[in-house]
Design a protein around this motif. Structure first.
Motif, PDB file in Angstrom:
ATOM      1  N   SER A   1       0.723  -1.192   0.064  1.00 14.63           N
ATOM      2  CA  SER A   1       0.052   0.116   0.057  1.00 14.63           C
ATOM      3  C   SER A   1       0.881   1.263   0.089  1.00 14.63           C
ATOM      4  N   ALA A   2       0.329   2.169  -0.512  1.00 12.86           N
ATOM      5  CA  ALA A   2       1.114   3.758  -0.718  1.00 12.86           C
ATOM      6  C   ALA A   2       1.214   4.138   0.507  1.00 12.86           C
ATOM      7  N   ILE A   3       2.434   4.610   0.699  1.00 13.99           N
ATOM      8  CA  ILE A   3       3.051   5.453   2.085  1.00 13.99           C
ATOM      9  C   ILE A   3       2.888   6.819   2.153  1.00 13.99           C
ATOM     10  N   SER A   4       2.075   7.519   3.159  1.00 15.20           N
ATOM     11  CA  SER A   4       1.896   9.071   3.263  1.00 15.20           C
ATOM     12  C   SER A   4       3.217   9.541   3.564  1.00 15.20           C
ATOM     13  N   LEU A   5       3.830  10.465   2.793  1.00 17.16           N
ATOM     14  CA  LEU A   5       5.055  10.895   3.190  1.00 17.16           C
ATOM     15  C   LEU A   5       4.895  12.341   3.470  1.00 17.16           C
ATOM     16  N   ASN A   6       6.060  13.027   4.416  1.00 16.80           N
ATOM     17  CA  ASN A   6       6.338  14.206   4.624  1.00 16.80           C
ATOM     18  C   ASN A   6       7.748  14.331   5.008  1.00 16.80           C
ATOM     19  N   ALA A   7       8.141  15.694   5.195  1.00 11.93           N
ATOM     20  CA  ALA A   7       9.695  15.852   5.244  1.00 11.93           C
ATOM     21  C   ALA A   7      10.188  15.385   6.831  1.00 11.93           C
ATOM     22  N   ALA A   8       9.498  15.204   7.643  1.00  8.60           N
ATOM     23  CA  ALA A   8       9.842  14.884   9.159  1.00  8.60           C
ATOM     24  C   ALA A   8       9.687  13.349   9.413  1.00  8.60           C
ATOM     25  N   ASP A   9       8.716  12.562   8.884  1.00  7.12           N
ATOM     26  CA  ASP A   9       8.360  11.243   9.072  1.00  7.12           C
ATOM     27  C   ASP A   9       8.047  10.553   7.709  1.00  7.12           C
ATOM     28  N   TYR A  10       8.972   9.641   7.613  1.00  2.00           N
ATOM     29  CA  TYR A  10       9.044   8.631   6.654  1.00  2.00           C
ATOM     30  C   TYR A  10       8.521   7.231   6.854  1.00  2.00           C
ATOM     31  N   SER A  70       7.957   3.478   9.075  1.00  2.00           N
ATOM     32  CA  SER A  70       8.780   2.491   9.874  1.00  2.00           C
ATOM     33  C   SER A  70       8.006   1.030   9.124  1.00  2.00           C
ATOM     34  N   VAL A  71       9.264   0.137   9.535  1.00  4.83           N
ATOM     35  CA  VAL A  71       8.830  -1.102   9.087  1.00  4.83           C
ATOM     36  C   VAL A  71       9.146  -2.307  10.109  1.00  4.83           C
ATOM     37  N   ASN A  72       8.030  -2.758  10.631  1.00  6.55           N
ATOM     38  CA  ASN A  72       8.020  -3.609  11.865  1.00  6.55           C
ATOM     39  C   ASN A  72       8.836  -3.240  12.937  1.00  6.55           C
ATOM     40  N   GLY A  73       8.430  -1.783  13.146  1.00  2.06           N
ATOM     41  CA  GLY A  73       9.263  -0.788  14.349  1.00  2.06           C
ATOM     42  C   GLY A  73      10.499  -0.231  13.956  1.00  2.06           C
ATOM     43  N   GLU A  74      11.127  -0.528  12.887  1.00  5.73           N
ATOM     44  CA  GLU A  74      12.487   0.058  12.499  1.00  5.73           C
ATOM     45  C   GLU A  74      12.031   0.973  11.547  1.00  5.73           C
ATOM     46  N   GLU A  75      12.642   2.309  12.030  1.00  8.32           N
ATOM     47  CA  GLU A  75      12.210   3.559  11.280  1.00  8.32           C
ATOM     48  C   GLU A  75      13.053   3.527   9.808  1.00  8.32           C
ATOM     49  N   ILE A  76      12.320   4.295   9.131  1.00  7.86           N
ATOM     50  CA  ILE A  76      12.945   4.486   7.862  1.00  7.86           C
ATOM     51  C   ILE A  76      13.550   5.857   7.742  1.00  7.86           C
ATOM     52  N   THR A  77      14.983   5.903   7.641  1.00  6.26           N
ATOM     53  CA  THR A  77      15.738   7.074   8.183  1.00  6.26           C
ATOM     54  C   THR A  77      15.967   7.853   6.769  1.00  6.26           C
ATOM     55  N   LYS A  78      16.656   9.211   6.780  1.00  7.42           N
ATOM     56  CA  LYS A  78      17.198   9.642   5.651  1.00  7.42           C
ATOM     57  C   LYS A  78      18.546   9.454   5.114  1.00  7.42           C
ATOM     58  N   GLU A  79      19.063   8.446   5.998  1.00  6.63           N
ATOM     59  CA  GLU A  79      20.169   7.579   5.447  1.00  6.63           C
ATOM     60  C   GLU A  79      19.693   6.391   4.677  1.00  6.63           C
ATOM     61  N   ASP A  80      18.641   5.673   4.863  1.00  3.49           N
ATOM     62  CA  ASP A  80      17.882   4.719   4.103  1.00  3.49           C
ATOM     63  C   ASP A  80      17.717   5.347   2.824  1.00  3.49           C
ATOM     64  N   ILE A  81      17.061   6.525   2.774  1.00  2.32           N
ATOM     65  CA  ILE A  81      16.514   7.302   1.610  1.00  2.32           C
ATOM     66  C   ILE A  81      17.842   7.373   0.635  1.00  2.32           C
ATOM     67  N   ALA A  82      18.865   8.160   1.134  1.00  2.00           N
ATOM     68  CA  ALA A  82      20.142   8.554   0.498  1.00  2.00           C
ATOM     69  C   ALA A  82      20.631   7.184  -0.197  1.00  2.00           C
ATOM     70  N   ILE A  83      20.759   5.970   0.573  1.00  2.00           N
ATOM     71  CA  ILE A  83      21.295   4.827   0.066  1.00  2.00           C
ATOM     72  C   ILE A  83      20.317   4.342  -1.284  1.00  2.00           C
ATOM     73  N   ALA A  84      19.059   4.346  -1.033  1.00  2.00           N
ATOM     74  CA  ALA A  84      18.200   4.024  -2.343  1.00  2.00           C
ATOM     75  C   ALA A  84      18.238   4.878  -3.351  1.00  2.00           C
ATOM     76  N   LEU A  85      18.540   6.211  -3.191  1.00  2.00           N
ATOM     77  CA  LEU A  85      18.654   7.173  -4.355  1.00  2.00           C
ATOM     78  C   LEU A  85      19.808   7.022  -5.202  1.00  2.00           C
ATOM     79  N   ARG A  86      21.070   6.920  -4.277  1.00  2.00           N
ATOM     80  CA  ARG A  86      22.534   6.431  -4.944  1.00  2.00           C
ATOM     81  C   ARG A  86      22.707   7.676  -5.722  1.00  2.00           C
ATOM     82  N   ASN A  87      22.430   8.824  -5.323  1.00  2.00           N
ATOM     83  CA  ASN A  87      22.632  10.134  -6.082  1.00  2.00           C
ATOM     84  C   ASN A  87      22.626  11.305  -5.121  1.00  2.00           C
ATOM     85  N   PRO A  88      23.718  11.973  -4.617  1.00  2.00           N
ATOM     86  CA  PRO A  88      23.394  13.010  -3.561  1.00  2.00           C
ATOM     87  C   PRO A  88      22.772  14.207  -4.253  1.00  2.00           C
TER      88      PRO A  88
END
Length: 273
Positions: A20-29, A31-49
């Motif tokens: 299902s689609a996830i609602s996004l905003n700048a401060a809260d991305y 979590s997955v089974n209690g593990e937060e989705i962080t900015k670092e996770d996003i940076a790794i996924a994008l692979r382009n600074p």
């Protein structure tokens, strides 16, 4: 220059699971089974600074988050499956730990390297010839294969009220060179960057004027319009201070690492087969 890079153990896994689609905003991305989705996770996924996640369309954001969710779920499954007990995992982890240890040590050693203002200034004074910038030209041209046609173009320019506007128009219509669609624009270039005949003719022009005689080169006949000219100059110390610092720092760092390596060799038991 010696380069050391840590090896990636886990590659990014992109599955095509329907979630299902996830609602996004700048401060809260989320979590997955209690593990937060962080900015670092996003940076790794994008692979382009250079990509700003916050400016992406909602659909693209959701795709990135989906990848992160899938990766976290699959990673969790891999850990629960006992992969950490796998011999290959342990072997790879041991290699990674050594590479990481070296990388962190190198970073710590680099912090010890200092470059003084005197060293920077001395380097600049001894290497001023390396900071000379040749005269720069900014020009347009119309390239024609036939000399008579090139002369006719010059006659047309002579009669035009707005010389530059007419030049651009003629370049788009008649120039056989790749710059034709851009109105003959060649951008900025150093005097010695073009073939000798072209550079000599362009350098002789005053800004806002064009050649009154076709300039012959190996490519054909050119009509040249000079848009700008910058005199040769020597870059100031302040303009190149940062680059000089990088050069001296890298030299010092390499020398230090090489010296330590050579000292270690004298004490080590090394067998080469």
């Amino acid at each position: 220059m010696i380069k050391f890079k840590t090896k990636k153990i886990v590659t990014s896994i992109i599955a095509t699971l329907a979630i299902s689609a996830i609602s996004l905003n700048a401060a809260d991305y989320g979590s997955v089974n209690g593990e937060e989705i962080t900015k670092e996770d996003i940076a790794i996924a994008l692979r382009n600074p250079n990509i700003d996640f916050e400016k992406l369309p909602k659909k693209s954001k959701n795709q990135v988050i989906d990848q992160i969710v899938e990766k976290k779920l699959l990673t969790e499954k891999a850990i629960k499956a006992g992969v950490s007990s796998d011999a290959k995992y342990k072997e790879t982890l041991a290699k990674f730990e050594k590479e990481l240890a070296l990388e962190i040590w190198m970073q710590n050693e680099a912090k010890k390297i200092k470059v003084s203002d005197k060293e920077l200034k001395d380097f600049y004074d001894k290497n001023k010839d390396k900071f000379n910038v040749p005269a720069t030209l900014e020009a347009r041209h119309i390239l024609i294969k036939d000399e008579k046609e090139a002369k006719d173009i010059i006659k047309t320019l002579d009669k035009a009220k707005d010389k530059k506007e007419e030049f651009i128009k003629l370049a788009k219509e008649k120039s056989v060179g790749p710059s034709g669609p851009k109105g003959g624009y060649l951008g900025k270039f150093s005097e010695n960057q073009m073939v000798a005949e072209f550079s000599k003719a362009a350098s002789a022009l005053k800004v806002g004027t064009y050649t009154k005689v076709p300039v012959k080169t190996q490519f054909g006949y050119h009509v040249i319009y000079l848009e700008g000219k910058e005199a040769p100059k020597t870059l100031t110390f302040d303009e190149v201070k940062g680059k000089i610092n990088q050069v001296i720092f890298q030299e010092k760092f390499q020398d230090e690492i090489r010296a330590q390596a050579e000292e270690l060799k004298t004490k080590a038991k090394i067998i080469i087969k």
